[in-house]
Design a protein around this motif. Structure first.
Motif: not given
Length: 203
Positions: A34-35, A40-49, A193-194
């Motif tokens: 849940i956390g 993710i809803r606040a900051n998105g998903i980052t696929i890196s590293g 985005t929406a």
């Protein structure tokens, strides 16, 4: 990894294959999930590293997991055959398969997908295709992108057709023209985005 036709059959098969290739334990307790979803809803998903080493590759495209002179990880993606060739089984190219909790977090939302990449120093591609795939988003969802020199970010906006997807793939496929067929992928970022004008999956 060989992916089999037809296009509609590709996605269920590759879900299993991608899960096997990822091979990363996701032992997260319900409260933790849940956390994570809220984050993710606040900051998105980052696929890196280091996550880039767990990308999957369809027929006609491949990748290497490398580190640059500044100690940054990246995936060198090579288009061995131009996407859409009749000899190829349709696929999501070289792609990241979203984790179930990531899908849950973005479900019901349209998304913006940003790819940070550059033409490789040797055999650098002039163009690449970018795509985000869920149920209802097939091969027509690819977007062609002409590349600028150096490391840049390229963005696609995606309208999501179904509110409860069972998979999500973010992929790239460099052009394969005169051996100018390679890109260096540093990051994929997915943001909501929406609220999507979406429906429930049939059945």
């Amino acid at each position: 990894m060989i992916l089999r036709s037809p296009d509609l059959a590709f996605y269920p098969v590759v879900i299993i294959a991608a899960a096997l290739m990822i091979g990363v334990p996701l032992a997260i307790k319900s409260a933790d999930i849940i956390g994570v979803e809220d984050d993710i809803r606040a900051n998105g998903i980052t696929i890196s590293g280091e996550r880039l080493q767990f990308l999957a590759a369809g027929q006609g495209v491949s990748f290497e997991f490398l580190r640059d002179a500044d100690n940054r990880f990246f995936a060198r993606v090579t288009g061995e055959v131009t996407r859409g060739s009749p000899t190829l089984t349709p696929s999501a190219g070289v792609f990241d398969a979203l984790r179930p909790y990531e899908l849950a977090a973005i479900s019901g939302s349209d998304v913006r997908v940003t790819y940070t990449l550059q033409p490789s120093a040797a055999n650098g591609a002039a163009r690449t295709d970018l795509g985000f795939f869920e149920e209802g988003l097939g091969q027509s969802s690819w977007r062609a992108q002409t590349l600028e020199p150096g490391l840049n970010s390229y963005t696609i906006d995606v309208d999501i057709p179904y509110c409860d997807p069972s998979y999500g793939f973010a992929g790239v496929w460099p052009s394969a023209e005169n051996e100018a067929n390679s890109i260096d992928l540093y990051e994929i970022r997915i943001e909501m985005t929406a609220d999507a004008d979406c429906t429930e999956l049939p059945g």
